[in-house]
Write a protein that holds these residues in place. Sequence first.
Motif, PDB file in Angstrom:
ATOM      1  N   ALA A   1      -6.198  -1.428  -1.237  1.00 30.02           N
ATOM      2  CA  ALA A   1      -6.058  -0.638  -0.309  1.00 30.02           C
ATOM      3  C   ALA A   1      -5.562   0.682  -0.771  1.00 30.02           C
ATOM      4  O   ALA A   1      -5.981   1.838  -0.227  1.00 30.02           O
ATOM      5  CB  ALA A   1      -5.620  -1.191   1.064  1.00 30.02           C
ATOM      6  N   TRP A   2      -4.633   0.487  -1.611  1.00 32.65           N
ATOM      7  CA  TRP A   2      -3.761   1.947  -1.790  1.00 32.65           C
ATOM      8  C   TRP A   2      -4.728   2.994  -2.433  1.00 32.65           C
ATOM      9  O   TRP A   2      -4.488   4.231  -2.637  1.00 32.65           O
ATOM     10  CB  TRP A   2      -2.689   1.709  -2.739  1.00 32.65           C
ATOM     11  N   HIS A   3      -5.779   2.502  -3.338  1.00 37.37           N
ATOM     12  CA  HIS A   3      -6.595   3.531  -3.951  1.00 37.37           C
ATOM     13  C   HIS A   3      -7.345   4.746  -2.842  1.00 37.37           C
ATOM     14  O   HIS A   3      -7.280   5.831  -3.004  1.00 37.37           O
ATOM     15  CB  HIS A   3      -7.914   2.816  -4.472  1.00 37.37           C
ATOM     16  N   ARG A   4      -7.723   4.018  -1.819  1.00 33.46           N
ATOM     17  CA  ARG A   4      -8.174   5.240  -0.721  1.00 33.46           C
ATOM     18  C   ARG A   4      -7.163   5.855  -0.024  1.00 33.46           C
ATOM     19  O   ARG A   4      -7.370   6.872   0.277  1.00 33.46           O
ATOM     20  CB  ARG A   4      -9.197   4.154   0.162  1.00 33.46           C
ATOM     21  N   ARG A   5      -6.100   5.234   0.176  1.00 31.61           N
ATOM     22  CA  ARG A   5      -5.003   6.008   1.042  1.00 31.61           C
ATOM     23  C   ARG A   5      -4.294   7.070  -0.124  1.00 31.61           C
ATOM     24  O   ARG A   5      -3.982   7.879   0.437  1.00 31.61           O
ATOM     25  CB  ARG A   5      -3.935   4.749   1.392  1.00 31.61           C
TER      26      ARG A   5
ATOM     27  N   GLY B   1     -15.208   1.950  -7.384  1.00 29.75           N
ATOM     28  CA  GLY B   1     -15.514   1.836  -6.109  1.00 29.75           C
ATOM     29  C   GLY B   1     -16.534   2.953  -5.812  1.00 29.75           C
ATOM     30  O   GLY B   1     -16.931   3.890  -6.737  1.00 29.75           O
TER      31      GLY B   1
ATOM     32  N   THR C   1       0.985  -1.041   0.004  1.00 32.74           N
ATOM     33  CA  THR C   1      -0.013  -0.201  -0.010  1.00 32.74           C
ATOM     34  C   THR C   1       0.837   1.280  -0.261  1.00 32.74           C
ATOM     35  O   THR C   1       0.745   2.203  -0.663  1.00 32.74           O
ATOM     36  CB  THR C   1      -0.982  -0.054   1.360  1.00 32.74           C
TER      37      THR C   1
ATOM     38  N   ARG D   1     -15.110   5.242  -0.483  1.00 36.40           N
ATOM     39  CA  ARG D   1     -15.432   4.283   0.463  1.00 36.40           C
ATOM     40  C   ARG D   1     -14.465   2.865   0.498  1.00 36.40           C
ATOM     41  O   ARG D   1     -14.074   2.471  -0.464  1.00 36.40           O
ATOM     42  CB  ARG D   1     -16.715   3.671   0.456  1.00 36.40           C
ATOM     43  N   GLU D   2     -14.137   2.265   1.583  1.00 35.87           N
ATOM     44  CA  GLU D   2     -13.382   1.209   1.649  1.00 35.87           C
ATOM     45  C   GLU D   2     -14.317   0.002   0.956  1.00 35.87           C
ATOM     46  O   GLU D   2     -15.322  -0.016   1.617  1.00 35.87           O
ATOM     47  CB  GLU D   2     -13.062   0.810   3.325  1.00 35.87           C
ATOM     48  N   THR D   3     -13.746  -0.723  -0.058  1.00 33.23           N
ATOM     49  CA  THR D   3     -14.337  -1.706  -0.831  1.00 33.23           C
ATOM     50  C   THR D   3     -13.555  -2.777  -0.898  1.00 33.23           C
ATOM     51  O   THR D   3     -12.334  -2.832  -1.269  1.00 33.23           O
ATOM     52  CB  THR D   3     -14.770  -1.295  -2.168  1.00 33.23           C
ATOM     53  N   SER D   4     -14.366  -4.175  -0.664  1.00 31.76           N
ATOM     54  CA  SER D   4     -13.436  -5.443  -0.672  1.00 31.76           C
ATOM     55  C   SER D   4     -13.205  -5.566  -2.157  1.00 31.76           C
ATOM     56  O   SER D   4     -14.276  -5.176  -3.056  1.00 31.76           O
ATOM     57  CB  SER D   4     -14.482  -6.524  -0.225  1.00 31.76           C
TER      58      SER D   4
ATOM     59  N   GLU E   1     -16.003  11.189   0.126  1.00 29.33           N
ATOM     60  CA  GLU E   1     -14.506  10.248   0.114  1.00 29.33           C
ATOM     61  C   GLU E   1     -14.930   8.877  -0.589  1.00 29.33           C
ATOM     62  O   GLU E   1     -15.948   8.353  -0.706  1.00 29.33           O
ATOM     63  CB  GLU E   1     -14.355   9.941   1.460  1.00 29.33           C
TER      64      GLU E   1
END
Length: 394
Positions: free
Chosen positions: A166-170, A149, A117, A159-162, A157
């Motif tokens: 994870a680096w997308h949101r970060r 997403g 990430t 959202r956290e999506t399965s 913002e």
Amino acid sequence: MAASPSTARAINDRLALEFLQDEGPLTAGQLKTLTGLSRPTVADLVERLQGSGLVTIVGETGGRRRGPNARLYGLVADRAHLAALDVRTQSVTVVVTDLLGATLAEAVLPIGSDTGTEPAVEGAAALLERTAREAGAVRLHSVGIGAPGLIDPVTGELRETSGLPAWHRRLVAALQERLTATVLVENETNLAAVAEQRVGAARDRGADSFVLLWLGFGVGAALVLDGKVRRGASGGAGEIGFLPVPGTSGLPSATACDGGFHTLAGSAGICELAERHGLFAEAGPQEPPAAAVVRAAHTAGAAGAAFLDALAAPLAVGAAAISAVLDPGRVVLGGEVGQAGGTALASRVETRLAEMSPLRTEVVASSLGGAAVLRGALLTARDAAQNDLFAPPG
């Protein structure tokens, strides 16, 4: 209630600036015609906009006509620098432009699935900063980001999506921390629809309502109704990959779209269908393999025609589901695959759709393809800059 003099000036200035943005350099006489304002009012606003650093003289019209009436006024292109990012599962594409949208620098960074990430975030952020320096942008005014997403409709913002890195949101959070620019994030398919509406296939037909059916590595949809993108209560409007459809081995779940429309219309499903028709093609860098086989079908004779016929069937099922609920009147086959299919695929989908739906729905191919996401992100950044720079002082 009549507008105050200051409000009227602000309205007139904004109107003139928008014409200069849309039409390019104009003379005072052309501004008078387009705005409907008097000659003295136009002269005042031109002087005012020159004084604010937003407008400058960029030339003169014609060889025979000289003097003040021939002066061409245009926006000061370097008044602001903009950036757009197309964030994919395994890559980031960056473009930096001036206020007029002229590309100054662009770059692509592949990001492997095994990249952590923090390294992925640092690489993407450094790519943006490096590209901005190459463009000569000391400071970015606005940055538009398109990512897969869900976008929270309340916070704006990602959202956290399965199932998504994870680096997308970060990355979005990191850019907001590192940059002084306004950073805006939107679902990639929604941004593609904005681009198709304003400069692509939907603009050609003056569409106030249409659905963009995104066909790339995966599938998605964007809903434009009465001229506005509709995101839904949770930001998930258009997650058509989860739509249960006939022809799959099961049903999708809350965490995976396997068994849904994605199984038939995603790149992997389209490639499997192509193999059954004896079609194979090599995809270009960052291109969905399905786009290559769909493009190859146009010159593959009877086998290619049969493949396009077979592909039109599941696409028409998805379009019919959308049409039955929304009656948009128009479906744009977007993404790299939709553009590769062109009129040949769009016309087939329209014919199949007419057989299963009483609602008249036009189906057209994207004119922007995969580039629509980056174009939509740039348009979003430009709108943000204009809302700031074109606002009345104070």
